[in-house]
Write a protein that holds these residues in place. Structure first.
Motif, PDB file in Angstrom:
ATOM      1  N   TYR A 217      42.035 -80.979 -63.299  1.00 57.36           N
ATOM      2  CA  TYR A 217      41.655 -80.279 -62.303  1.00 57.36           C
ATOM      3  C   TYR A 217      40.463 -78.927 -62.814  1.00 57.36           C
ATOM      4  N   CYS A 218      40.562 -78.911 -63.775  1.00 55.03           N
ATOM      5  CA  CYS A 218      39.144 -77.917 -63.544  1.00 55.03           C
ATOM      6  C   CYS A 218      38.007 -78.735 -63.252  1.00 55.03           C
ATOM      7  N   TYR A 221      38.026 -78.546 -59.217  1.00 54.06           N
ATOM      8  CA  TYR A 221      38.368 -77.851 -58.609  1.00 54.06           C
ATOM      9  C   TYR A 221      37.905 -76.268 -57.790  1.00 54.06           C
ATOM     10  N   GLY A 232      44.957 -80.047 -56.960  1.00 52.87           N
ATOM     11  CA  GLY A 232      44.276 -78.486 -56.687  1.00 52.87           C
ATOM     12  C   GLY A 232      44.654 -78.603 -55.128  1.00 52.87           C
ATOM     13  N   LEU A 237      44.129 -71.417 -58.747  1.00 56.18           N
ATOM     14  CA  LEU A 237      44.144 -71.385 -60.737  1.00 56.18           C
ATOM     15  C   LEU A 237      44.769 -70.818 -61.004  1.00 56.18           C
TER      16      LEU A 237
END
Length: 630
Positions: A217-218, A221, A232, A237
Motif C-alpha cells: 500500500y505504501c 500510495y 489504494g 491513508l
C-alpha cells in the motif's frame, strides 16, 4: 463470546464495505455520495463494533480503556476528515481541522502499542513508568502542530498567502511528527512479531502477510488514481492506518492466546458464572462461605474439563480413570456443602475423547441446575458397562425437571445412544446408554498434536492455578479463626479472582520466578517450606522442581494433614538427588499416580529425569538429575 465474534465479523464486513463505497464514489462520481457521509458512518460503526467486541472478549480494564481511546481516535479522524472536506468552506476553520487531524494520526499507534503490551498480563499488573515516557514525544509534536499559527514550525506559508491551505511548506515539526508516527507503528510491528516468536511461531505468517500488504500500500500510495491498485482506491491513508492497526491488534491476540483461548471459549459458561459469583460476593455477606463453595463446584469443572480438553488435543482418547477422577473431585467439593453424594464407577477403559467430554458435561449441567434450584440434598452417580452397553445413571434428590428430554439431541444421537429423563416427587432420574463399542477409542490411535510440550505445560499451569484456588478455600474452611473474618475472606477472594484472570491470560505467569509461585501456593494453604541444598540452574529443571513442589504442597495439605514441606537437594560430581517429604501422616497404601503426579512423571520423562515415589514408612518423592545436563 459468540456476540464478540459476531461483532468482529460485522465490523470486518463494514470495513470492506466502506472501501467499496469509496471506490465506487471516486470511480463513478456518484453525486449523492458527496452529500451523504456513507463512508464515514460505515467506518465509525465498524470501529464501535470492534470496540464492543474487545469489551466482550477482555476483562482487563487497561486493555479496554486503551482500545476505547484508540477506537475514539479513529472515529474522530473520520469525522474531522468529513467536516474538513465536505462541510465547511471557511479557510480558517479548515486550517484548524487540518491541525487537529494530527491528534489521532500521531497518538493512535501508541495507544494500540500500549494495549498490545498489556496482552497476557494480569489486570492488577501495571507497565513500567518508562513505557509511558514513549507517549511524550507524540504529545509534544501534536502540541507543536496545534500551535503552528504562532510559530510556523510545522507548516509555513508563502508571504502574501498567509494561512492558505493549498500553498505551504513542511517544516521541522512536521517531519518530526512523521518520524514519531512511523516509530510508533514500527513499535507495534516489533511487539506483535515478538509475541508470535515467543508463543506461536507457526502462525507468524499472519502478521507477515499484513506487513507485506501495508508495504505494498505504501509503495503504491503516491501513484495516480488511474494506475493505483484496488486497495489504494478503496482506502485513503487514514482509513488504511486504522484498518492496519486493528488487524495487527487482532493478530497480536492470535500470537498470545492460543490453546488457552480455545479453552476459554469451551468453558465460557462456567467461567462467566464463576466470575459473576466472585464479583458479586462481598466479604461482609452472611452467605460468603456458601457462595465460595458454589464457586468451587464451577472451578472443579473448569479444572477437570480443561485437562480433558487438552488430553483430547494430544490424542483421540481419554482414559476412563481420568473421567472417574473428574467426577470424584466434583463430588468431593459437593460434600463440602453437606450434600450427600455417592458414586459407583466401573469404566476404566480408553474412551473416545468427545464421549468423555459429553458425559462430564451432562453431569455438570444437571448438577448446576440442581444447585441453582436450591433444594439439592443428595446425588447418586453410577457409570459402568453391562451387556455390551455403557450405562450412565444419575439420581438427584428433590429437584425436578433439571434437563429437558431432548437435551443435546445431536450429541446423544452421535454416539448412537439414548437419553431418558424422568422424575417423581423426590428425585430426578437421568439415564444414558449406548453401545460400548461406540464408546471405546481406537486402540491404535496415535498422538495427533505435535505441540505436546506446550499442551503439557498448559495442563500444568491450569492444574497449579485452579488447584491453588481450591486449596485456599479448603484452608479457609478448615481454619476456625477464618470464619467470618473479613481479612481472611478478602485474601481468599483475591486468590480466586486472580485465578480467573490468569485463566484468561495464557502467559501472564511466564515472567514470574517459578519458586515465587511455589511460595505463593504454600502461603495460600498455610504450608511452610524448608529448602536445603544447591539446585540445578537450568530453567527446565527449575520448572520441574517447582511443579513437584506444588504437587507436594497439595498432597501435604489435602492428604497428609501436614504443615511443613521439606525440599532437600544433594549434589555429587555426577548427579543431583532431590527429595520432597513432609511432616504429615504417611500414606496407608501404595500411592497411585493419577492427576498431578501423572503429569509430573510425564514432565520428568520428557527431560530424562528419573522419578521415584516411596510411601512406606513415609512419603518421599525423589528426582535424580544428570548433573552434566543440569
Amino acid at each position: 463470546m459468540k456476540r464478540a465474534r459476531t461483532e468482529l465479523i460485522i465490523a470486518l464486513f463494514l470495513g470492506i464495505l466502506s472501501g467499496i463505497i469509496r471506490w465506487i464514489d471516486k470511480e463513478f462520481s456518484i453525486e449523492w455520495l458527496n452529500y451523504v457521509p456513507v463512508t464515514t458512518v460505515t467506518f465509525i460503526l465498524a470501529f464501535i463494533l470492534w470496540m464492543d467486541s474487545v469489551k466482550n472478549r477482555f476483562y482487563h480494564k487497561n486493555i479496554r480503556r486503551l482500545i476505547y481511546i484508540a477506537g475514539s481516535l479513529m472515529s474522530l479522524w473520520m469525522i474531522i476528515r468529513y467536516i474538513k472536506y465536505d462541510i465547511v468552506d471557511d479557510v480558517n476553520v479548515i486550517r484548524i481541522l487540518w491541525y487537529i487531524f494530527y491528534i489521532p494520526m500521531i497518538l493512535l499507534p501508541v495507544m494500540v502499542f500500549y494495549a498490545i503490551l498489556y496482552i497476557g498480563r494480569l489486570e492488577k499488573s501495571s507497565l513500567s513508568r518508562n513505557w509511558f515516557l514513549l507517549v511524550l514525544p507524540g504529545v509534544l509534536v501534536v502540541l507543536g502542530v496545534l500551535t503552528n499559527d504562532f510559530h510556523h514550525l510545522a507548516f509555513s506559508f508563502p508571504k502574501g498567502n498567509l494561512y492558505a491551505n493549498d500553498i505551504y511548506n513542511y517544516e521541522i515539526i512536521y517531519y518530526l511528527a512523521m518520524i514519531i508516527m512511523g516509530l510508533y507503528i514500527v513499535m507495534v510491528l516489533i511487539q506483535v512479531f515478538r509475541k508470535f516468536l515467543k508463543n506461536n511461531k507457526q502462525l507468524i505468517i499472519i502478521p507477515t502477510l499484513i506487513s507485506l500488504l501495508a508495504l505494498y500500500y505504501c509503495i503504491t500510495y503516491s501513484q495516480s488514481w488511474e494506475i493505483r491498485p484496488l486497495i489504494g482506491k478503496m482506502y485513503a491513508l487514514p482509513d488504511f492506518i486504522c484498518i492496519f492497526l486493528i488487524l495487527f491488534w487482532e493478530s497480536a491476540i492470535a500470537g498470545v492466546y492460543g490453546i488457552r483461548k480455545q479453552l476459554a471459549v469451551n468453558l465460557e459458561p462456567q467461567l462467566g458464572k464463576l466470575e459473576k459469583l466472585l464479583k458479586s460476593v462481598s466479604v461482609k455477606d452472611e452467605d460468603f462461605d456458601l457462595i465460595m463453595k458454589l464457586a468451587a463446584i464451577l472451578n472443579v469443572y473448569i479444572k477437570r474439563k480443561s485437562n480433558m480438553l487438552l488430553l483430547s488435543l494430544e490424542q483421540n482418547e481419554i482414559k476412563g480413570e481420568e473421567l472417574e477422577l473428574a467426577f470424584a473431585e466434583s463430588l468431593e467439593y459437593l460434600n463440602l456443602m453437606d450434600i450427600s453424594e455417592h458414586m459407583e464407577y466401573d469404566l476404566r477403559l480408553p474412551l473416545r475423547s468427545d464421549l468423555a467430554l459429553f458425559l462430564f458435561g451432562l453431569y455438570e449441567d444437571a448438577l448446576e441446575a440442581a444447585i441453582l434450584d436450591g433444594k439439592l440434598n443428595a446425588l447418586y452417580l453410577s457409570v459402568g458397562k453391562t451387556d455390551g452397553k455403557l450405562i450412565y445413571y444419575m439420581e438427584i434428590g428433590l429437584p425436578k425437571e433439571l434437563l429437558p428430554a431432548n437435551y443435546k439431541k445431536r450429541d446423544v444421537m452421535a454416539f448412537d445412544g439414548n437419553l431418558a429423563v424422568d422424575y417423581d416427587e423426590e428425585c430426578e432420574f437421568i439415564k444414558y446408554e449406548m453401545p460400548l463399542k461406540n464408546a471405546l477409542s481406537n486402540k491404535d490411535s496415535e498422538a495427533k498434536n505435535k505441540s505436546f510440550n506446550k499442551l503439557l505445560n498448559t495442563r500444568q499451569i491450569i492444574h497449579d492455578d485452579t488447584g491453588k484456588a481450591l486449596l485456599s478455600l479448603r484452608a479457609y474452611l478448615s481454619d476456625p479463626n477464618a470464619s467470618g473474618n473479613e481479612k481472611a475472606r478478602q485474601e481468599l477472594l483475591e486468590i480466586w479472582l486472580e485465578e480467573v484472570d490468569i485463566f484468561k491470560n495464557e502467559n501472564v505467569r511466564e515472567n514470574a520466578d517459578v519458586m515465587d509461585k511455589v511460595t505463593d501456593a504454600a502461603n495460600a494453604v498455610g504450608i511452610s517450606l524448608q529448602i536445603e541444598g544447591d539446585f540445578p540452574k537450568d530453567e527446565d529443571y527449575k520448572k520441574l522442581i517447582a511443579q513437584a513442589a506444588r504437587e507436594c504442597i497439595t498432597n501435604t495439605f489435602k492428604h497428609a494433614n501436614g504443615s511443613i514441606l521439606y525440599i532437600k537437594s544433594k549434589k555429587t560430581n555426577v548427579r543431583y538427588t532431590i527429595e520432597f517429604t513432609n511432616d504429615g501422616e504417611p500414606p496407608t497404601q501404595i500411592v497411585t499416580e493419577t492427576g498431578g503426579l501423572k503429569s509430573l512423571r510425564e514432565s520428568a520423562e520428557l527431560l530424562g529425569v528419573k522419578m521415584d515415589i516411596k510411601w512406606n514408612p513415609r512419603f518421599v518423592l525423589m528426582f535424580t538429575i544428570d548433573r552434566l545436563k543440569g
